[in-house]
Design an enzyme around this catalytic site. Structure first.
Site, mmCIF file in Angstrom:
data_model
loop_
_atom_site.group_PDB
_atom_site.id
_atom_site.type_symbol
_atom_site.label_atom_id
_atom_site.label_comp_id
_atom_site.label_asym_id
_atom_site.label_seq_id
_atom_site.Cartn_x
_atom_site.Cartn_y
_atom_site.Cartn_z
ATOM 1 N N ALA A 13 0.806 -1.233 0.000
ATOM 2 C CA ALA A 13 0.000 0.000 0.000
ATOM 3 C C ALA A 13 0.836 1.279 0.000
ATOM 4 C CB ALA A 13 -0.943 -0.010 1.196
ATOM 5 N N ASN A 14 2.152 1.144 -0.074
ATOM 6 C CA ASN A 14 2.990 2.357 -0.032
ATOM 7 C C ASN A 14 3.318 2.906 -1.410
ATOM 8 O OD1 ASN A 14 4.788 -0.167 0.064
ATOM 9 N ND2 ASN A 14 6.175 1.405 -0.694
ATOM 10 N N TYR A 167 7.500 -14.475 -13.852
ATOM 11 C CA TYR A 167 6.470 -13.520 -13.410
ATOM 12 C C TYR A 167 5.097 -14.012 -13.897
ATOM 13 C CZ TYR A 167 3.894 -9.042 -13.095
ATOM 14 O OH TYR A 167 2.963 -8.054 -12.827
#
Ligand SMILES: NC(=O)c1ccc[n+]([C@@H]2O[C@H](COP(=O)([O-])OP(=O)(O)OC[C@H]3O[C@@H](n4cnc5c(N)ncnc54)[C@H](OP(=O)(O)O)[C@@H]3O)[C@@H](O)[C@H]2O)c1
Length: 295
Positions: A13-14, A167
């Site tokens: 969330a940063n 990925y």
């Protein structure tokens, strides 16, 4: 619409879309639980979100997804400290160009992008069910189409380390996890959906230690969506009445899109769940105990 304040959780969330999502939830007066791995960056983002939204009910918990003990610990804290959990946005992820490992020795992209949210979500399921209707949103990627779940070499030990394949495997795992979760959550009032946010200008692909990738990311910025635009589908899935009860779908630009191939294979999803369960050491006792009685 609930007659109480909604509690939301956003991982990663940063930065990027995670921060944009947490900001939106804070502006809508929800309680926001931010999971971040870095104290300084987490506190800076928390401060920004509180200042811009005017909502003081924004809480930061530190958790490094490359350490499953951190995930267990934060799962216990959330179950103990919060009365409800209505929304979980599994957003945190990484792309790495060379093979690295988690604390447990798993390949890093598989560990951070799949195993950690798999464990976290399972640890929080009882709280979500008790808060139902509740929503789980798994941020996947169109890159899932480059991936294949290679059960013979899930940790990419025996083949060349091709970043987008690895990925892609982790992002395909996000969709398969969502699908199997939906089967297991039937009748609980908890929905789960996955999404592709589009090509978005964030810190994804920038090596946090060396800064490698920064130049290319800044060159591409004018062609990519902003984090706020990129976060719109996750926010829609988390909040819109239009998707109340909708589950097991994959969304792009707020629209459900048919996925193909491996994403549809129930046997692959079941086998991935079984192996992930073994790798994270999940068991029924641990889930129950995690709800305030974790040992
Ligand atoms: N950007 C795109 O074009 C795009 C396209 C398709 C899908 N996605 C997906 O969108 C989601 C959000 O990514 P983004 O583009 O917003 O990237 P981002 O700006 O790099 O944000 C990723 C977040 O994940 C966190 N994270 C990374 N490793 C972690 C770890 N070991 N433990 C805990 N947190 C960790 C990062 O923390 P730090 O800041 O501390 O590193 C950051 O908060 C990801 O799931 C990604 O796969 C992005």
């Amino acid at each position: 619409m609930k007659n109480r304040q909604v509690t939301t959780l956003v991982t990663g969330a940063n930065s990027g879309m995670g921060k944009a999502t947490a900001m939106d939830f804070a502006k809508s007066k929800a309680k926001v639980i931010m999971l971040c791995r870095n104290k300084q960056k987490g506190e800076a983002a928390q401060k920004d979100i509180i200042q811009e939204s005017g909502n003081q009910d924004v809480h930061l918990h530190l958790c490094d997804f490359s350490k499953l003990d951190d995930v267990r610990q934060v799962g216990r804290i959330i179950n103990e400290e919060y009365d409800f959990l209505d929304v979980v946005v599994n957003n945190a992820a990484i792309i790495t160009t060379r093979r690295q490992e988690t604390a447990e020795g798993y390949e890093l992209q598989f560990g951070v992008n799949h195993l950690a949210p798999f464990l976290l979500t399972n640890l929080l399921l009882e709280k979500l069910k008790a808060s139902a209707p509740a929503r789980i949103i798994n941020v996947s990627s169109g890159a899932h189409s480059f991936g294949k779940i290679d059960f013979s070499d899930l940790q990419t030990l025996n083949k060349r380390y091709r970043t987008f394949k690895v990925y892609g495997q982790s992002k395909l795992a996000n969709i398969l996890f969502t699908n199997e979760l939906v089967r297991r959550l039937e009748g609980t009032g908890v929905t789960a959906n996955s999404l592709h946010p589009g090509a978005v200008s964030t810190n994804l692909g920038i090596d946090r230690e060396t800064g490698f990738g920064k130049t290319i990311v800044s060159m591409l910025k004018p062609f990519f969506k902003t984090p706020e635009k990129g976060a719109e589908t996750a926010i829609y899935l988390a909040t819109s009445p239009e998707v109340e009860g909708v589950t097991g779908k994959y969304f792009i630009n707020k629209k459900p899109v048919e996925t193909k191939g491996a994403t549809k294979d129930e046997e692959v999803a079941k086998e991935l769940w079984r192996i992930s369960d073994e790798l994270v050491g999940l068991n029924r006792e641990e889930i129950v105990d995690s709800w305030g009685r974790f040992v």
